[in-house]
Design an enzyme around this catalytic site. Structure first.
Site, PDB file in Angstrom:
ATOM      1  CE1 TYR A 143      -2.458   3.237   2.488  1.00 50.44           C
ATOM      2  CE2 TYR A 143      -3.778   2.442   0.668  1.00 50.44           C
ATOM      3  CZ  TYR A 143      -3.540   3.385   1.648  1.00 50.44           C
ATOM      4  OH  TYR A 143      -4.376   4.467   1.788  1.00 50.44           O
ATOM      5  CG  ASP A 238       5.897   3.520   0.597  1.00 47.73           C
ATOM      6  OD1 ASP A 238       4.707   3.256   0.320  1.00 47.73           O
ATOM      7  OD2 ASP A 238       6.212   4.223   1.586  1.00 47.73           O
ATOM      8  CE  LYS A 266       2.318   4.652   7.892  1.00 44.82           C
ATOM      9  NZ  LYS A 266       0.940   4.692   8.372  1.00 44.82           N
TER      10      LYS A 266
HETATM   11  P1  KE4 Z   1      -0.765   8.303   4.391  1.00 43.10           P
HETATM   12  O1  KE4 Z   1      -1.263   9.000   3.164  1.00 43.10           O
HETATM   13  O2  KE4 Z   1      -1.864   7.489   5.075  1.00 43.10           O
HETATM   14  O3  KE4 Z   1      -0.040   9.241   5.367  1.00 43.10           O
HETATM   15  O4  KE4 Z   1       0.375   7.263   3.957  1.00 43.10           O
HETATM   16  C1  KE4 Z   1       0.072   6.290   2.975  1.00 43.10           C
HETATM   17  C2  KE4 Z   1       1.044   5.125   3.101  1.00 43.10           C
HETATM   18  C3  KE4 Z   1       2.081   5.022   2.202  1.00 43.10           C
HETATM   19  N1  KE4 Z   1       2.979   4.005   2.282  1.00 43.10           N
HETATM   20  C4  KE4 Z   1       2.879   3.070   3.259  1.00 43.10           C
HETATM   21  C5  KE4 Z   1       3.899   1.956   3.306  1.00 43.10           C
HETATM   22  C6  KE4 Z   1       1.832   3.136   4.208  1.00 43.10           C
HETATM   23  O5  KE4 Z   1       1.743   2.179   5.169  1.00 43.10           O
HETATM   24  C7  KE4 Z   1       0.905   4.180   4.142  1.00 43.10           C
HETATM   25  C8  KE4 Z   1      -0.262   4.305   5.115  1.00 43.10           C
HETATM   26  N2  KE4 Z   1      -0.382   3.245   6.062  1.00 43.10           N
HETATM   27  C9  KE4 Z   1      -1.723   3.009   6.559  1.00 43.10           C
HETATM   28  C10 KE4 Z   1      -1.668   1.856   7.564  1.00 43.10           C
HETATM   29  N3  KE4 Z   1      -1.369   0.617   6.954  1.00 43.10           N
HETATM   30  C11 KE4 Z   1      -2.308   4.230   7.149  1.00 43.10           C
HETATM   31  C12 KE4 Z   1      -3.532   3.999   8.012  1.00 43.10           C
HETATM   32  C13 KE4 Z   1      -4.784   4.502   7.334  1.00 43.10           C
HETATM   33  O6  KE4 Z   1      -4.957   4.320   6.109  1.00 43.10           O
HETATM   34  O7  KE4 Z   1      -5.602   5.086   8.091  1.00 43.10           O
END
Ligand code: KE4
Length: 425
Positions: A143, A238, A266
């Site tokens: 993701y 990533d 994060k």
């Molecule tokens: P954000 O746009 O949510 O800040 O980041 C996206 C993203 C990008 N790359 C990786 C490896 C990530 O894990 C994420 C976001 N992680 C999720 C949890 N698995 C965020 C939680 C959510 O979607 O509320």
């Protein structure tokens, strides 16, 4: 036990889609009512019914030193008195960029944005602009945020809700996203061979955290690096999850592998909305206003987010023992869970690297999305609620990594192990 959360969840659904501002928070895979959190301190969350929980989500990674970490809170409060955003450059942004560049390998230039999605979306646009190619390769179950190009066989919430194709993502966009199984180097090589000179970038979570925690097989990342070198493909790590968590220099440091571009999120914001993308000068100089690849953001690099991230990253840089402690706590948890689950009557797997860990109820190793999806999700659901009843808050999906924070005590870890001991599927 959760009456106030039940009341708030009903009310939230009247004004917010699904009652949440991010789908994974809705407890849809595990069932039950999502808990509404009133406050948090250190390793503990307190919900609106004043229940205390040991927190293994850490806001999905950012709260690596625990909640309401005093130096971060003090820095935010002090800075907020000088306004919360200017829309103009500040010295603080230079200090933040210089600090990150001093901590991570292979980043000559870095651009701040406001989320991990923005960071990853910008990085693939940049790779496409730099190479003049259209296609990207991502891995099933990984993701990279919710930009259209990534919503193809993605992990995290898409896996949780079994959304394989997202309405609204056009065929044109989806056709430029090629996918294959994580840890299958032969499949990646075949995709590159079949799409000769058309692939701009391979984007990968160097440790996958969105189908549970899944480690790269020996040689997998090295093989992708070599493939990118041979085919003129931009390798994007990533590191939204792994950055500043696996090591001060993230996965690049931990594995000793150089990416061409790296994305962060994060931890970099200490809980404030921050993302970033950076890498080799010759690629990054294609970004506006230097180059033609446009990318922008009203709140990019805003002073409150910068001072929060700068304060946290400075502490991580100056106290590398934090990583030793965090890894040791996670190893203790791993060994304890492994013992505690022996008698649960279910086959299980525990995947871990550094302070990323996940439990899968399965009789086979979990090495990619297919093996993660073949696990016993119902047993995970029961385990989740069993632990919640014991005051332990795990990620509400089998397709998520757990995240430890360094405020966790030995007693918290011991309680987590003891609670697992009493789990009967
Ligand atoms: P954000 O746009 O949510 O800040 O980041 C996206 C993203 C990008 N790359 C990786 C490896 C990530 O894990 C994420 C976001 N992680 C999720 C949890 N698995 C965020 C939680 C959510 O979607 O509320």
């Amino acid at each position: 036990m959760y009456s106030r959360s039940k009341e708030l969840f009903e009310r939230a659904q009247l004004s917010i889609p699904g009652g949440v501002n991010s789908p994974v928070r809705a407890f849809r895979q595990v069932g039950g009512t999502p808990l509404f959190i009133k406050k948090a301190k250190g390793a503990y969350l307190f919900d609106e019914d004043n229940n205390r929980f040991i927190d293994y989500i850490a806001s999905w990674g950012p709260m690596i030193l625990g909640h309401a970490h005093a130096p971060v809170v003090e820095a935010i409060c002090e800075r907020a008195q000088h306004s919360t955003s200017y829309g103009a450059p500040t010295e603080l942004e230079i200090q933040m960029a210089e600090l990150i560049i001093s901590m991570v390998p292979n980043v000559d230039l870095i651009r701040m944005v406001s989320s991990g999605t923005e960071a990853c979306m910008s990085a693939i646009r940049l790779a496409r602009g730099y190479t003049g190619r259209n296609k990207i390769i991502k891995f099933e179950g990984c993701y990279h945020g919710h930009a259209d190009s990534f919503l193809v066989k993605a992990g995290s919430g898409l896996a949780t809700f079994n959304i394989q194709t997202v309405p609204g993502v056009t065929a044109g966009v989806a056709n430029d996203t090629l996918t294959c199984a994580y840890n299958s180097l032969a499949a990646v090589q075949q995709l590159v061979y079949d799409n000769k000179d058309e692939v701009a970038a391979i984007i990968i979570e160097p440790v996958a955290g969105n189908m549970g925690c899944i480690l790269p097989a020996p040689g997998f990342l090295e093989g992708i690096r070599a493939l990118c070198d041979e085919a003129g493909i931009v390798l994007i790590f990533d590191e939204v999850m792994t950055g500043f968590r696996l090591a001060p220099g993230g996965a690049q440091q931990r594995f000793g592998i150089d990416a061409d571009l790296v994305t962060y999120g994060k931890v970099i914001g200490a809980g404030m909305p921050v993302g970033a993308f950076g890498g080799k000068r010759e690629i990054m100089e294609c970004i506006a206003p230097l180059g033609q690849v446009y990318q922008a953001g009203t709140l990019s690099g805003n002073p409150i987010a910068m001072i929060a991230g700068y304060t946290l990253l400075t502490e991580l840089k100056n106290n590398p023992n934090i990583y030793t402690e965090l890894d040791a706590k996670t190893e203790t948890l791993h060994k304890g869970l492994n013992t505690a689950l022996q008698n649960c009557g279910m086959p299980f797997q525990i995947n871990r690297l550094g302070s990323m860990i996940s439990v899968h109820f399965s009789d086979h190793p979990v090495v990619d999305f297919a093996t993660a999806a073949a696990c016993d999700i119902e047993s995970f659901k029961r385990y989740f609620h069993h632990m919640l009843q014991q005051g332990i808050y795990l990620p509400p999906s089998a397709y998520e990594s757990w995240f430890l924070n360094n405020a966790l005590t030995k007693e918290d870890i011991a309680h987590t192990v003891a609670a697992t001991q009493t789990f009967t599927p």
